[in-house]
Each structure stands twice: as structure tokens, then as C-alpha cells.
Design an enzyme around this catalytic site. Structure first.
Site, PDB file in Angstrom:
ATOM      1  N   LYS A 105       8.803  -4.925   0.407  1.00  0.00           N
ATOM      2  CA  LYS A 105       9.564  -4.183   1.929  1.00  0.00           C
ATOM      3  C   LYS A 105      10.416  -4.703   1.942  1.00  0.00           C
ATOM      4  CE  LYS A 105       6.225  -1.827   3.899  1.00  0.00           C
ATOM      5  NZ  LYS A 105       4.263  -2.160   3.597  1.00  0.00           N
TER       6      LYS A 105
ATOM      7  N   HIS B  46       1.384  -5.389   3.332  1.00  0.00           N
ATOM      8  CA  HIS B  46       2.043  -4.345   3.681  1.00  0.00           C
ATOM      9  C   HIS B  46       3.048  -4.770   4.864  1.00  0.00           C
ATOM     10  CE1 HIS B  46       1.791  -1.315   6.715  1.00  0.00           C
ATOM     11  NE2 HIS B  46       2.601  -1.913   7.815  1.00  0.00           N
TER      12      HIS B  46
ATOM     13  N   GLU C 165      -1.741 -10.243   9.279  1.00  0.00           N
ATOM     14  CA  GLU C 165      -2.209 -10.429   7.667  1.00  0.00           C
ATOM     15  C   GLU C 165      -2.453 -11.654   6.793  1.00  0.00           C
ATOM     16  OE1 GLU C 165       0.669  -7.782   5.698  1.00  0.00           O
ATOM     17  OE2 GLU C 165      -0.700  -6.776   3.778  1.00  0.00           O
TER      18      GLU C 165
ATOM     19  N   HIS D 164      10.564   0.070   5.005  1.00  0.00           N
ATOM     20  CA  HIS D 164       9.584   0.258   5.227  1.00  0.00           C
ATOM     21  C   HIS D 164       9.348   1.962   4.778  1.00  0.00           C
ATOM     22  CE1 HIS D 164       5.505   0.876   6.973  1.00  0.00           C
ATOM     23  NE2 HIS D 164       5.733   0.531   6.924  1.00  0.00           N
TER      24      HIS D 164
END
Lengths: 417, 96
Positions: free
Chosen positions: A338, A306, A317, A343
């Protein structure tokens, strides 16, 4: 239960006009992050964004000219995915062909321009009434406008669902589509994540939340720095990524080969905090995806994180991936793309899963760009700065963790021959 | 001018075959536009002149010409008895 094959991919992203150009840019670590144009950053100095370039965005014709930008981006990505899967308009199995859409803020651009127009007219002393707006404003801004457009354009009459789960929207859409096919409710589905909220109204709101990256002094395009000590937050992007999923039997009947098997989906809810992540919820989503795919953690070679480049997000994470992968975490390549495409919120899930599938197909892993100085609390192999080639990748995982505490993990693997 | 504006919309954007206008008494209902199509067409006028046209569904029972003169009448009512010139008055549709 049917196995679910991914037979088509499509993408229009800040990195490029299609899958290959976007993936190539991600491999090179070429960032699409730029300073926001003047009309958007008035009063918001240092605003950054990752836009889809105008030249990457084909003209869809007058029929679609007034539709929300997110709908038009989705139609571009879906057209590529359907073409890749060799599916034309009005397929024979249209009654058993679904549409699954993920979007965070449906109708953002339509709503923003409607307000802008209405308020500016209210205060301008001319003959135009502030209340005269386009008659299709409502159906253009409804969250399921994309699903409607795709379903009507292609004659797809199965389930047509829209998932708005913030940053996990299209990951959830893909997972739910996979389940619908696996359980025999559908033969096939087109899944698309789309997002286009680089508008004045949403930018002031995001700015107020204080999660946006500040411009990196030496190079603005390097401002989104996941897992780096000098990280300062994320950069909003826009775009769409689509995939055609179908049952193995359906694909074999059509004599098309699958690019990958969508093998696992796990979701969970933190029940914890409106915006802060929770390792507990993330661990649950990843474990459920692994169980669903009938894989051990050690059988995954690449994880598209992510990785939003917020301090809490990166550290949590890392913790949750370490817990799930255990001893295998040391052999796992993890990167956050990203850093280069920004994002994409509702589109992030399908975009990042698609990039992961492209990594599996090519054996080349996109790096975490701009990662010069790893945060010591981030202890995984983040593939810093440089791509890794000639990797044997049999299975990939993509994580999407949303505000509101919704977590989704997806696993794709090579099709067993 | 209004007639041209509306006809252009019907042909160029709504995709109605231009030959239908060879019949001077063509009815609005014969254009094959549904109710949404009709209000979208009216928006071409509304957007330029800045007011909402009353009760659009009544046009379905009129001829195209009757509809145009009805709209003209409404534009005059809102614009001091005149039909403002679209080009000179900067009344092009706003970009969204």
C-alpha cells in the site's frame, strides 16, 4: 471437494496498466502517490491520492462510456484475466461460471457527478432543471453494476454476487467464489475487486475521518509509510484486479495450467469497534485460512500485510501475525505494498493477492517502500526498502481487515505436481 | 437540427443501422430499441434543453417523424416558442 486453481490474472492499478507493470513498479518501490489535482483539494490542503493514469486506461468504446468508473476499471482487469485464462466471450460452461465482485463504495463517481450537476443547476439561473439527470443513473450506481456488466459481456450465467465489506470486499469475494467452486456449485468464476472513489464527495468524507496520510515533506510520493515511525495514515487509491478461478477438473479439461492454487480462506468479525482493529479477530481469520488450506503457519513464506500505515493498524497487525506465526514469524517476509499503490479499499483484496501470487511465481518479494525507521513496536521482517530476489516461495497469505471489523485472509500456494 | 441530433444518437450510440431511415415513415418501434434505449435517446434532448419529456412510451406507436415533431413542440413550449441553436447557446451535454 475440488481444488481451486487460479488460471488468469488481470490488473489496472495506480502502478500500471497490467499485472506485470504493476508488479515491477511494486518491486522497485516506485510510488504512485501524488498530490491531488486542484479541483479535488480545494479547502483540503495536502490531499494525496494514487490514481490510475489516463494513458493506462484503455477506451472501452461508446457502449461503456457512461458507466461508473469502477465498472470500467473492472472490465479492463477482467478482460486481461479472461485473456490470461484463454477464456473467450460466452464460454460453453456459462451456466456454471459465476461472477464475484468486491467493491466498497459502488457508484461513487456516478453519484458524485449526479449530485454536483443537480446542485450546481439548482443554483444557476438557467433553463436547465436540476432534476434532469441521466435515465440510467440508478443502474449505473447500484453496487452490483460491475457484476451485471461482466456477466452480460461474457455470458456468465452462474451465481453473480457482489460483496461490499469495505477494505475486505474483494478478499471476501475471492474466498466465497473459491468455496462455491470447491463445493461444486460452480465450475469457474471470475472474481474482481474494483474501486473508484477519488471524488470530491468521498474525499471530504475520508479527510474528516482523519486517517489520511499527510504529505511527507521531503517527497510527497513517500507519504504512505507503513510500519515506519513517521507514518501518518493511508492514501486512497483506485483501480481493479481480477482473477479467474476454476476447479482443477475444469482447468484440466480445458488443458490450461493453473498459475496457483487458491487454497485457503478465513474470515471473522471483531464484534468490537466501528473502525479500530482487533488482534483477536485478525488472528481468527488467519488461523481459519491456515486450517482451510491444511497448512502450518511455517509453510507460508510471504505475507502481504493489510498494512495501511495507521498507528493502531500497524501495531495490531504485527501483534496478530506474531501470535499466529509464533516461532515461524522470524522466517516470514511481510510487506505492505500500500506504500506504493495506496489503499484500493474494495479492490485491495484481489490486488494484493495478485501481487502475492506474482511474488510466488517470480521468487521476488516486493518491499515495504519508504520504511527507513521501523516503529519499535513493529517487530516483523517487513522487507524494508529493497525487493528480495531468488526466494523459494511455496505459499503466500494476503490479509484484508475492514472497517466494521470484518477480517479476511487468503492463502495461495504452488500447484502440487 | 433536432432530427439530426436524434438520428445521430440512434445510429452512432444505439447502433441502429442507418439504412432504416431510408423509409420516411419508419416507426419508432421498428428501430429495435427497448424502453431503456428509448429514454436514453430522449435524454440527448432533455440534457441539452433542460427539461424532462412527458410520457416517453407513447412514442413507441408513432413514426420517427411524428416523434421528432412532438419533441420539437415540447422544446418550443419550454424555450419561449423557439428551438434554441445548440452550438450558439452552449447547450452541449454536460460532462459527467
Amino acid at each position: 471437494m475440488s481444488r481451486v486453481w487460479l488460471t488468469g490474472l488481470g490488473m489496472i492499478s495506480p502502478l500500471g496498466a497490467n499485472c506485470q507493470s504493476s508488479f515491477d513498479a511494486a518491486l522497485r518501490g516506485e510510488s504512485a502517490v501524488r498530490a491531488a489535482p486542484d479541483e479535488l483539494n480545494e479547502g483540503l490542503p495536502g490531499l494525496l491520492m494514487a490514481r490510475v493514469e489516463d494513458e493506462a486506461f484503455p477506451d472501452l468504446g461508446k457502449q461503456y462510456a457512461g458507466m461508473d468508473r469502477a465498472v470500467r476499471l473492472a472490465l479492463v482487469a477482467v478482460a486481461q484475466a479472461m485473456d490470461d485464462a484463454s477464456i473467450a466471450v460466452s464460454p460453453d460452461n456459462g451456466d456454471r461460471f459465476g461472477v464475484f465482485v468486491g467493491i466498497g463504495f459502488g457508484g461513487a463517481q456516478t453519484l458524485d457527478s449526479m449530485y454536483t450537476r443537480s446542485f450546481s443547476r439548482q443554483h444557476a439561473q438557467n433553463r436547465r432543471r436540476a432534476t434532469v439527470v441521466h435515465p440510467l443513473s440508478v443502474p449505473r450506481m447500484m453496487a452490483n453494476a460491475t457484476a451485471a456488466a461482466v456477466s452480460m459481456h461474457y455470458g456468465l450465467r452462474g451465481t453473480s454476487n457482489t460483496y461490499s465489506v469495505a477494505c475486505a470486499s474483494s478478499a471476501v469475494a475471492a474466498g466465497e467464489a473459491m468455496r462455491a467452486i470447491r463445493n461444486g456449485y460452480l465450475d469457474a468464476a471470475v472474481v474482481v475487486g474494483t474501486e473508484a472513489m477519488l471524488t470530491r464527495g468521498s474525499m471530504v468524507a475520508w479527510n474528516a475521518l482523519r486517517v489520511m496520510a499527510k504529505p511527507f515533506p521531503a517527497d510527497v510520493s513517500a507519504s504512505c509509510r507503513p510500519f515506519d515511525r513517521e507514518r501518518s495514515g493511508f492514501v486512497l487509491g483506485e483501480g481493479a484486479a481480477a482473477m479467474v478461478l476454476e476447479s482443477r477438473e475444469c482447468a484440466l479439461r480445458r488443458k490450461v495450467s493453473g498459475r496457483a492454487e487458491l487454497a485457503g480462506y478465513g474470515s471473522s468479525s471483531d464484534a468490537h469497534h466501528l473502525t479500530a482493529p482487533s488482534a483477536h479477530g485478525q488472528v481468527a481469520a488467519m488461523r481459519r485460512a491456515l486450517t482451510d488450506a491444511e497448512l502450518e503457519a511455517g509453510q507460508i513464506q510471504y505475507l502481504n500485510a493489510h498494512g495501511t500505515a495507521t498507528e493502531t493498524g500497524d501495531v495490531i497487525e504485527t501483534e496478530s501475525v506474531s501470535e499466529v506465526f509464533g516461532a515461524a514469524a522470524g522466517r516470514l517476509a511481510v510487506s505492505s505494498t500500500k506504500a506504493v499503490h495506496g489503499h484500493l479499499i474494495g479492490a485491495a483484496g484481489t490486488l494484493e493477492l495478485a501481487l502475492s501470487v506474482l511474488a510466488m511465481e517470480s521468487g521476488s518479494i516486493p518491499p515495504t517502500a519508504h520504511l527507513h525507521d521501523v516503529d519499535p513496536r513493529c517487530t516483523l521482517d517487513y522487507v524494508p526498502l529493497h525487493p528480495r530476489h531468488d526466494c523459494r516461495i511455496d505459499a503466500v497469505m494476503s490479509n484484508s481487515f475492514a472497517f466494521g471489523g470484518s477480517n479476511a485472509s487468503l492463502i495461495a500456494r504452488r500447484i502440487a505436481v | 437540427m433536432l432530427e439530426q441530433l436524434i438520428t445521430n444518437y440512434v445510429v452512432d450510440t444505439a447502433g441502429v443501422d442507418a439504412s432504416i431511415f431510408r423509409n420516411p415513415d419508419v416507426k419508432v418501434s421498428e428501430l429495435g430499441m427497448d424502453s431503456l434505449g428509448l429514454v436514453e435517446m430522449l435524454f440527448e434532448v432533455e440534457d441539452r434543453f433542460g427539461f424532462q419529456i412527458d410520457d416517453p412510451m407513447r412514442f413507441q406507436s408513432m413514426t420517427f417523424r411524428e416523434m421528432v415533431s412532438d419533441i420539437e413542440k415540447q422544446v418550443r413550449e419550454h424555450c419561449n416558442g423557439e428551438i434554441p441553436d445548440i452550438e450558439s447557446l452552449d447547450l452541449k451535454p454536460e460532462v459527467e
